[in-house]
Each structure stands twice: as structure tokens, then as C-alpha cells.
Design an enzyme around this catalytic site. Structure first.
Site, short mmCIF file in Angstrom:
data_model
loop_
_atom_site.label_atom_id
_atom_site.label_comp_id
_atom_site.label_asym_id
_atom_site.label_seq_id
_atom_site.Cartn_x
_atom_site.Cartn_y
_atom_site.Cartn_z
N CYS A 72 -23.15 26.98 7.07
CA CYS A 72 -23.76 26.67 8.36
C CYS A 72 -25.02 25.83 8.12
CB CYS A 72 -24.12 27.96 9.10
SG CYS A 72 -25.03 27.70 10.63
N CYS A 84 -28.37 28.34 9.33
CA CYS A 84 -28.77 29.55 8.60
C CYS A 84 -28.23 29.64 7.18
CB CYS A 84 -28.38 30.79 9.40
SG CYS A 84 -26.61 31.15 9.40
N CYS A 134 -21.02 30.41 14.10
CA CYS A 134 -21.50 31.14 12.93
C CYS A 134 -21.82 32.56 13.38
CB CYS A 134 -22.74 30.45 12.38
SG CYS A 134 -23.60 31.39 11.09
N CYS A 165 -26.09 33.13 12.99
CA CYS A 165 -27.08 32.51 13.87
C CYS A 165 -26.52 32.14 15.24
CB CYS A 165 -27.69 31.28 13.21
SG CYS A 165 -26.57 29.88 13.04
N CYS A 172 -11.25 23.23 13.54
CA CYS A 172 -11.76 21.87 13.68
C CYS A 172 -13.28 21.94 13.84
CB CYS A 172 -11.08 21.23 14.87
SG CYS A 172 -11.36 19.48 15.02
#
Length: 170
Positions: free
Chosen positions: A79, A82, A127, A130, A150
Site C-alpha cells: 500500500c 501505510c 487496504c 489504512c 484490478c
């Protein structure tokens, strides 16, 4: 309309979300991810304005704009906010859609919810740590799972396998 939270084998507080879990993912031990209690606006100081728009205003980058479309080295996709690992390189493939695509995420590191921004409802994923918007999952991917995760390239960073993963940001 009532919305329910489905938590399958995880202790993640994610309002208005459910977790996309297939039989193959359920066969592995789920990872417990603690949700950050950080307001989305706090990320503005850490990430670029374009990345912020994707992750926390749920924008989509133009197709074909990400260098990660052509990234096929061995490594981990994390990510961009984070630094939670989200995808492993062995699950990346060329979907010919213009966005980095994967056949599966790292178990327990993704939360999903229904997205009604288009006429046809889609499954949006974030995610799990976060809450940053990553992309959408579709059921038109390659066998055996048939899934296409995607992703927006700006929502990810790639860490080559020879480098250590960065410490999680919070």
C-alpha cells in the site's frame, strides 16, 4: 437499507465492508490486521496529491498510466500509504486492461465493499490497515480462481525481493 459488516476469521474494524474470501483463501491461515485509527486527511502530509486522490477520494488513474503495468520482477506490492503488503509478484498478470492486475491478494490484507458509482454494482477493495482505495475485483480473471484484482498503480509501491520491506507507516 441496512448494511452489515462481515468478518470472516479476522479482527478488523471496517465499517460498511465485507471481506472477499474464496475457498482457496479460507484454506490458509488468515492474518490479523489492526485497523489504523488515523483520519484520511492525515495522509496528505505523507503521500502525493495524486496518490491521495486515488487512496482516500476513490479516484481512478487513467488506464496505461502506471509504470507498474510493466513490472514483472519478483517482489511485493505494498500500500502506498501505510506500506502493508497487499500482493505478491507471482500473482500479477497482464490483464490488458491498462491497470496492474493480480489473481489474488495476500490473505486478510484486503477489505471489500459494494461500489454503486456505475449502473452495475462492482466490488471495490481497500487496504485492510489504512482503508486506502486500491481498485476493484472482477470475476473475469484467469483460472483457477477466475479473479482479476484490478489495482491503481499510484495506490501501490513495488519492493523488489532483494530489498527488505519498509516498516509499516502509521
Amino acid at each position: 437499507m441496512k448494511r452489515r459488516v462481515f468478518l470472516i476469521g479476522m479482527s478488523i474494524a471496517a465499517p460498511l465492508a465485507f471481506f472477499h474470501r474464496t475457498a482457496q483463501v479460507l484454506a490458509t491461515s488468515p492474518t490479523t490486521i489492526k485497523r489504523l485509527e488515523k483520519p484520511h486527511t492525515a495522509w496528505r502530509k505523507i503521500i502525493s496529491p495524486e496518490t491521495y486522490k486515488i487512496l482516500f477520494e476513490e479516484h481512478t488513474e487513467p488506464p496505461g498510466s502506471s509504470e507498474l503495468n510493466h513490472e514483472y520482477r519478483e517482489g511485493t506490492y505494498i500500500c502506498a500509504a501505510c506500506y502493508l503488503p497487499l500482493f505478491e509478484s507471482q500473482h500479477k498478470y497482464d490483464s490488458a486492461t491498462g491497470w496492474p492486475s493480480f489473481t489474488q491478494p495476500i490473505a486478510g490484507h484486503i477489505g471489500t465493499k459494494k461500489d454503486f458509482q456505475l449502473i452495475i454494482p462492482r466490488t471495490e477493495y481497500h487496504c485492510a490497515r489504512c482503508g486506502g482505495h486500491q481498485g476493484h475485483v472482477f470475476n473475469d480473471g484467469p483460472k483457477p480462481r477466475g479473479e482479476r484484482w484490478c489495482n491503481n498503480g499510484l495506490a501501490l509501491e513495488f519492493i523488489v525481493h532483494s530489498e527488505s520491506l519498509p516498516a509499516l507507516r502509521g
